[in-house]
Design a protein around this motif. Structure first.
Motif, PDB file in Angstrom:
ATOM      1  N   LEU A   1       0.754  -1.156  -0.052  1.00  0.00           N
ATOM      2  CA  LEU A   1       0.026  -0.015  -0.143  1.00  0.00           C
ATOM      3  C   LEU A   1       0.785   1.339  -0.156  1.00  0.00           C
ATOM      4  O   LEU A   1       0.602   2.151  -0.766  1.00  0.00           O
ATOM      5  N   ARG A   2       2.139   1.370   0.615  1.00  0.00           N
ATOM      6  CA  ARG A   2       2.793   2.294   0.729  1.00  0.00           C
ATOM      7  C   ARG A   2       3.359   2.498  -0.692  1.00  0.00           C
ATOM      8  O   ARG A   2       3.640   3.703  -1.114  1.00  0.00           O
ATOM      9  N   TYR A   3       3.840   1.455  -1.316  1.00  0.00           N
ATOM     10  CA  TYR A   3       4.295   1.512  -2.834  1.00  0.00           C
ATOM     11  C   TYR A   3       3.100   2.087  -3.688  1.00  0.00           C
ATOM     12  O   TYR A   3       3.503   3.092  -4.261  1.00  0.00           O
ATOM     13  N   LEU A   4       1.965   1.752  -3.551  1.00  0.00           N
ATOM     14  CA  LEU A   4       0.773   2.167  -4.222  1.00  0.00           C
ATOM     15  C   LEU A   4       0.828   3.927  -4.068  1.00  0.00           C
ATOM     16  O   LEU A   4       0.621   4.713  -4.974  1.00  0.00           O
TER      17      LEU A   4
ATOM     18  N   HIS B   1     -10.292  -0.708   4.412  1.00  0.00           N
ATOM     19  CA  HIS B   1     -10.726   0.805   4.074  1.00  0.00           C
ATOM     20  C   HIS B   1     -11.346   1.091   2.922  1.00  0.00           C
ATOM     21  O   HIS B   1     -10.934   0.491   1.607  1.00  0.00           O
ATOM     22  N   PRO B   2     -12.512   1.687   2.704  1.00  0.00           N
ATOM     23  CA  PRO B   2     -13.028   2.239   1.238  1.00  0.00           C
ATOM     24  C   PRO B   2     -12.272   2.813   0.296  1.00  0.00           C
ATOM     25  O   PRO B   2     -12.172   2.680  -0.536  1.00  0.00           O
TER      26      PRO B   2
ATOM     27  N   ALA C   1      -4.153   7.081  -4.776  1.00  0.00           N
ATOM     28  CA  ALA C   1      -4.893   7.691  -3.645  1.00  0.00           C
ATOM     29  C   ALA C   1      -5.052   7.003  -2.330  1.00  0.00           C
ATOM     30  O   ALA C   1      -6.151   6.968  -1.948  1.00  0.00           O
ATOM     31  N   ILE C   2      -3.970   6.280  -1.835  1.00  0.00           N
ATOM     32  CA  ILE C   2      -4.196   5.532  -0.657  1.00  0.00           C
ATOM     33  C   ILE C   2      -4.188   6.805   0.354  1.00  0.00           C
ATOM     34  O   ILE C   2      -3.510   7.432   0.687  1.00  0.00           O
ATOM     35  N   PRO C   3      -5.194   6.588   1.244  1.00  0.00           N
ATOM     36  CA  PRO C   3      -5.642   7.441   2.550  1.00  0.00           C
ATOM     37  C   PRO C   3      -4.589   7.513   3.452  1.00  0.00           C
ATOM     38  O   PRO C   3      -3.765   6.706   3.801  1.00  0.00           O
ATOM     39  N   ARG C   4      -4.117   8.899   3.719  1.00  0.00           N
ATOM     40  CA  ARG C   4      -3.194   9.108   4.628  1.00  0.00           C
ATOM     41  C   ARG C   4      -3.202   8.169   6.011  1.00  0.00           C
ATOM     42  O   ARG C   4      -2.116   7.857   6.585  1.00  0.00           O
ATOM     43  N   GLU C   5      -4.348   8.266   6.359  1.00  0.00           N
ATOM     44  CA  GLU C   5      -4.725   7.343   7.889  1.00  0.00           C
ATOM     45  C   GLU C   5      -4.394   6.064   7.751  1.00  0.00           C
ATOM     46  O   GLU C   5      -4.132   5.376   8.717  1.00  0.00           O
TER      47      GLU C   5
END
Length: 290
Positions: free
Chosen positions: A177-180, A203-204, A186-190
């Motif tokens: 997910l960090r790679y994405l 997470h949606p 647009a991986i959410p900051r939270e």
């Protein structure tokens, strides 16, 4: 007429070049440490029950495969951190094949009947597979974090420290997910800043990103391929857990586990665990093309 050597009837010349003088040289037994490996099976039943050797080898072999899975997962995670997904594809394909070996070898243990197992089960005392630190490490690397499980390993400071470090470090899914996120998705900051010592919750926002990847494969091929490789190992792990439940039920029924768990009931709860929830959920949301 003399016989003609063939592949079915090797002749003496087939051994030409065979090294027989191995004095002072590295040989197969030494390289593999077979003296130590083959002397590590020490049944405790008295008199030794024939089937205890099967039980020991089954679990020792499992631990060897676990060691390789850990080795491969750590390598894959280092490649993801370096933004190099392609090398991980072969690594995760290898992990899937290792998982196939682990799944298939349950069939060997399933030949142990309840009547045979009760003859030596008592020698295990409180020893149990729930105490496999390598299995727990794999769970943590894959994202099934549970701080409570550290207590099982408090008697071994080195193992406890290794597991605590893994608990408090990103899982392979966190790294993906960090790679994405680094690649502009647009991986959410939270999600990126979450407490990685806790299991990842669906997470949606992550689901929306993966939906874009799956519906637009060609511009996101590496991410798409990585997602499918992760699905492979998640599914394979679930199958391994399910087979574990059925073999345990077949051998001991609903007895409590030697390590204090409820046995089959405890193992059944584990079969519903998924490591990468959005990868499962996205399949429902991919829109059909007219």
């Amino acid at each position: 007429m003399a016989d003609t050597p063939s592949s079915h009837n090797p002749g003496p010349h087939d051994l030409a070049g065979l090294k027989t003088d191995l004095h002072g040289k590295l040989d197969y037994t030494t390289y593999l440490g077979l003296d130590q490996l083959l002397s590590a099976q020490r049944p405790l039943s008295q008199p030794v029950h024939h089937d205890e050797l099967l039980f020991i080898i089954q679990h020792q072999t499992t631990e060897l495969w676990f060691k390789l899975v850990i080795h491969e997962l750590r390598a894959a995670m280092s490649f993801i951190r370096a933004d190099r997904l392609e090398p991980t594809f072969k690594i995760l394909a290898r992990v899937k094949h290792i998982q196939s070996q682990l799944l298939n070898q349950w069939s060997v243990l399933a030949t142990l009947t309840p009547t045979e197992y009760v003859q030596f089960r008592h020698v295990l005392g409180p020893a149990s597979g729930v105490q496999s630190h390598q299995n727990r490490l794999i769970e943590f690397l894959m994202g099934n974090k549970d701080r409570r499980m550290l207590a099982v390993f408090s008697h071994s400071p080195a193992i406890h420290a290794e597991l605590k470090a893994a608990l408090e470090s990103p899982s392979i899914y966190d790294e993906f997910l960090r790679y994405l996120g680094r690649r502009g998705h647009a991986i959410p900051r939270e999600v990126l800043d979450r407490d990685v010592s806790q299991p990842h919750a669906s997470h949606p926002g992550v689901l929306a990103v993966l939906k874009q990847v799956y519906e637009n494969v060609h511009p996101h091929w590496d991410a798409y391929e990585m997602a499918e490789k992760l699905m492979d190992i998640d599914e394979s792990y679930a199958l391994w857990r399910y087979r574990h439940v059925k073999v345990v039920q077949r051998v001991i029924g609903f007895k409590r586990g030697t390590g204090g768990t409820s046995g089959v009931s405890y193992l059944r709860q584990l079969t519903d665990i998924v490591f990468f929830p959005e990868l499962w959920e996205v399949r429902t949301h991919i829109e059909e093309r007219s």
